[in-house]
Design a protein around this motif. Sequence first.
Motif, PDB file in Angstrom:
ATOM      1  N   PHE A   1       0.747  -1.043   0.021  1.00  0.00           N
ATOM      2  CA  PHE A   1      -0.056   0.182  -0.138  1.00  0.00           C
ATOM      3  C   PHE A   1       0.790   1.266   0.102  1.00  0.00           C
ATOM      4  O   PHE A   1       2.095   1.174   0.334  1.00  0.00           O
ATOM      5  N   VAL A   2       0.228   2.211  -0.483  1.00  0.00           N
ATOM      6  CA  VAL A   2       0.815   3.809  -0.419  1.00  0.00           C
ATOM      7  C   VAL A   2       0.056   4.639   0.402  1.00  0.00           C
ATOM      8  O   VAL A   2      -1.205   4.640   0.169  1.00  0.00           O
ATOM      9  N   GLU A   3       0.670   5.255   1.406  1.00  0.00           N
ATOM     10  CA  GLU A   3      -0.165   5.880   2.438  1.00  0.00           C
ATOM     11  C   GLU A   3       0.416   7.477   2.516  1.00  0.00           C
ATOM     12  O   GLU A   3       1.488   7.496   2.574  1.00  0.00           O
ATOM     13  N   VAL A   4      -0.413   8.481   2.497  1.00  0.00           N
ATOM     14  CA  VAL A   4       0.042   9.890   2.359  1.00  0.00           C
ATOM     15  C   VAL A   4      -0.157  10.333   3.928  1.00  0.00           C
ATOM     16  O   VAL A   4      -1.445  10.211   4.263  1.00  0.00           O
ATOM     17  N   GLY A   5       0.662  11.147   4.491  1.00  0.00           N
ATOM     18  CA  GLY A   5       0.329  11.598   5.960  1.00  0.00           C
ATOM     19  C   GLY A   5       1.474  12.702   6.295  1.00  0.00           C
ATOM     20  O   GLY A   5       2.428  12.869   5.398  1.00  0.00           O
ATOM     21  N   ALA A   6       1.236  13.415   7.416  1.00  0.00           N
ATOM     22  CA  ALA A   6       2.045  14.403   7.950  1.00  0.00           C
ATOM     23  C   ALA A   6       3.207  13.816   8.652  1.00  0.00           C
ATOM     24  O   ALA A   6       3.055  13.105   9.429  1.00  0.00           O
TER      25      ALA A   6
ATOM     26  N   THR B   1      -2.775  14.040  12.452  1.00  0.00           N
ATOM     27  CA  THR B   1      -3.331  14.804  11.406  1.00  0.00           C
ATOM     28  C   THR B   1      -4.120  13.874  10.793  1.00  0.00           C
ATOM     29  O   THR B   1      -5.102  14.147  10.102  1.00  0.00           O
ATOM     30  N   GLY B   2      -3.623  12.577  10.667  1.00  0.00           N
ATOM     31  CA  GLY B   2      -4.567  11.442  10.186  1.00  0.00           C
ATOM     32  C   GLY B   2      -3.686  11.187   8.546  1.00  0.00           C
ATOM     33  O   GLY B   2      -3.130  12.304   8.309  1.00  0.00           O
ATOM     34  N   SER B   3      -4.029  10.012   8.177  1.00  0.00           N
ATOM     35  CA  SER B   3      -3.497   9.776   6.936  1.00  0.00           C
ATOM     36  C   SER B   3      -4.519   9.032   5.891  1.00  0.00           C
ATOM     37  O   SER B   3      -5.574   8.786   6.284  1.00  0.00           O
ATOM     38  N   LEU B   4      -3.796   8.939   4.792  1.00  0.00           N
ATOM     39  CA  LEU B   4      -4.771   8.564   3.849  1.00  0.00           C
ATOM     40  C   LEU B   4      -4.107   7.384   2.674  1.00  0.00           C
ATOM     41  O   LEU B   4      -3.128   7.948   2.165  1.00  0.00           O
ATOM     42  N   VAL B   5      -4.686   6.133   2.774  1.00  0.00           N
ATOM     43  CA  VAL B   5      -4.063   5.131   1.960  1.00  0.00           C
ATOM     44  C   VAL B   5      -4.893   5.648   0.589  1.00  0.00           C
ATOM     45  O   VAL B   5      -5.899   5.466   0.301  1.00  0.00           O
ATOM     46  N   ILE B   6      -3.716   5.615  -0.434  1.00  0.00           N
ATOM     47  CA  ILE B   6      -4.116   6.121  -1.753  1.00  0.00           C
ATOM     48  C   ILE B   6      -3.971   5.178  -2.773  1.00  0.00           C
ATOM     49  O   ILE B   6      -4.491   5.036  -3.850  1.00  0.00           O
ATOM     50  N   TRP B   7      -3.294   3.889  -2.428  1.00  0.00           N
ATOM     51  CA  TRP B   7      -3.207   2.818  -3.151  1.00  0.00           C
ATOM     52  C   TRP B   7      -3.042   1.631  -2.555  1.00  0.00           C
ATOM     53  O   TRP B   7      -2.506   1.468  -1.343  1.00  0.00           O
ATOM     54  N   ARG B   8      -3.819   0.429  -2.938  1.00  0.00           N
ATOM     55  CA  ARG B   8      -3.460  -0.976  -2.363  1.00  0.00           C
ATOM     56  C   ARG B   8      -3.306  -1.793  -3.386  1.00  0.00           C
ATOM     57  O   ARG B   8      -3.828  -2.069  -4.524  1.00  0.00           O
ATOM     58  N   LYS B   9      -2.555  -2.870  -2.993  1.00  0.00           N
ATOM     59  CA  LYS B   9      -2.203  -3.720  -4.191  1.00  0.00           C
ATOM     60  C   LYS B   9      -3.313  -4.709  -4.512  1.00  0.00           C
ATOM     61  O   LYS B   9      -3.476  -4.921  -5.648  1.00  0.00           O
TER      62      LYS B   9
ATOM     63  N   HIS C   1       2.463  20.576   8.329  1.00  0.00           N
ATOM     64  CA  HIS C   1       3.766  19.840   8.488  1.00  0.00           C
ATOM     65  C   HIS C   1       4.097  19.394   7.206  1.00  0.00           C
ATOM     66  O   HIS C   1       3.255  19.370   6.177  1.00  0.00           O
ATOM     67  N   PRO C   2       5.219  18.868   7.089  1.00  0.00           N
ATOM     68  CA  PRO C   2       5.800  18.392   5.770  1.00  0.00           C
ATOM     69  C   PRO C   2       4.881  17.097   5.478  1.00  0.00           C
ATOM     70  O   PRO C   2       4.600  16.484   6.464  1.00  0.00           O
ATOM     71  N   VAL C   3       4.604  16.833   4.191  1.00  0.00           N
ATOM     72  CA  VAL C   3       3.859  15.554   3.945  1.00  0.00           C
ATOM     73  C   VAL C   3       4.609  14.698   3.189  1.00  0.00           C
ATOM     74  O   VAL C   3       5.413  14.837   2.219  1.00  0.00           O
ATOM     75  N   ALA C   4       4.425  13.378   3.531  1.00  0.00           N
ATOM     76  CA  ALA C   4       5.242  12.282   2.792  1.00  0.00           C
ATOM     77  C   ALA C   4       4.419  11.182   2.255  1.00  0.00           C
ATOM     78  O   ALA C   4       3.056  11.086   2.800  1.00  0.00           O
ATOM     79  N   ALA C   5       4.755  10.567   1.349  1.00  0.00           N
ATOM     80  CA  ALA C   5       4.041   9.348   0.917  1.00  0.00           C
ATOM     81  C   ALA C   5       5.031   8.058   1.487  1.00  0.00           C
ATOM     82  O   ALA C   5       6.325   7.948   1.174  1.00  0.00           O
ATOM     83  N   GLU C   6       4.102   7.018   2.114  1.00  0.00           N
ATOM     84  CA  GLU C   6       5.049   5.924   2.561  1.00  0.00           C
ATOM     85  C   GLU C   6       4.697   4.943   1.776  1.00  0.00           C
ATOM     86  O   GLU C   6       3.275   4.583   1.219  1.00  0.00           O
ATOM     87  N   ILE C   7       5.543   4.285   1.160  1.00  0.00           N
ATOM     88  CA  ILE C   7       5.486   2.979   0.442  1.00  0.00           C
ATOM     89  C   ILE C   7       5.790   1.523   1.497  1.00  0.00           C
ATOM     90  O   ILE C   7       6.703   1.802   1.949  1.00  0.00           O
TER      91      ILE C   7
END
Length: 196
Positions: A107-112, A119-127, A151-157
């Motif tokens: 999955f790919v998740e975007v958060g602060a 802040t809460g995050s959002l999963v934008i992609w799931r396998k 805050h700076p925003v990152a995408a977690e793979i």
Amino acid sequence: MSVIAGLVKVTSEPVVQVAADGVWEAALVLPRRRPPLDAVHEVARRARESVAVEVLWPGQVFVGVRWPPAEAGEAARALERLGDGPGSVAGDLAVLLGVEPRAEPEFVEVGAVNAWRSTGSLVIWRKERPVRARLAVQRLEERPDLLLCAHPVAAEIAATRPRPHWVGVTVSTPEGERHRVDRAALTALVAAAVEN
């Protein structure tokens, strides 16, 4: 996972963070070289669900691995091994994980950054429900607070095998006192991670 870690170049000295239960807002921040190992055990005593260690290059990238609190000794040993090598994004992820990260992203998740929980995050992609990178990034329209964030925003793979681990890449740029997501950079990152 290793593809993304290998693509990212860093230009600053990293720090190590240790957090209980995903509360990065209260993480202990340690030097990358010779961090005190008792920090992991201190965090583990507070943890109910997990102990996580991240190596963070501020404003650029971070890699992390999570263990159950009962395996805090494994986390401490991984932290101790970090001092053995010169340090790199791909290398530090492999050291923390204990093996080369070969799992495909799940999955790919975007958060602060360091405010993931508050802040809460959002999963934008799931396998299991893949979409093209462009469509995945459009999901951020649901979260205007992430598109322009305090805050700076990152995408977690991320992947969960052999244990939960991730590569997080900062995908925002400062805009006054806030940080705006660079949609083109995020789209390119997601495409590199999941469309190869």
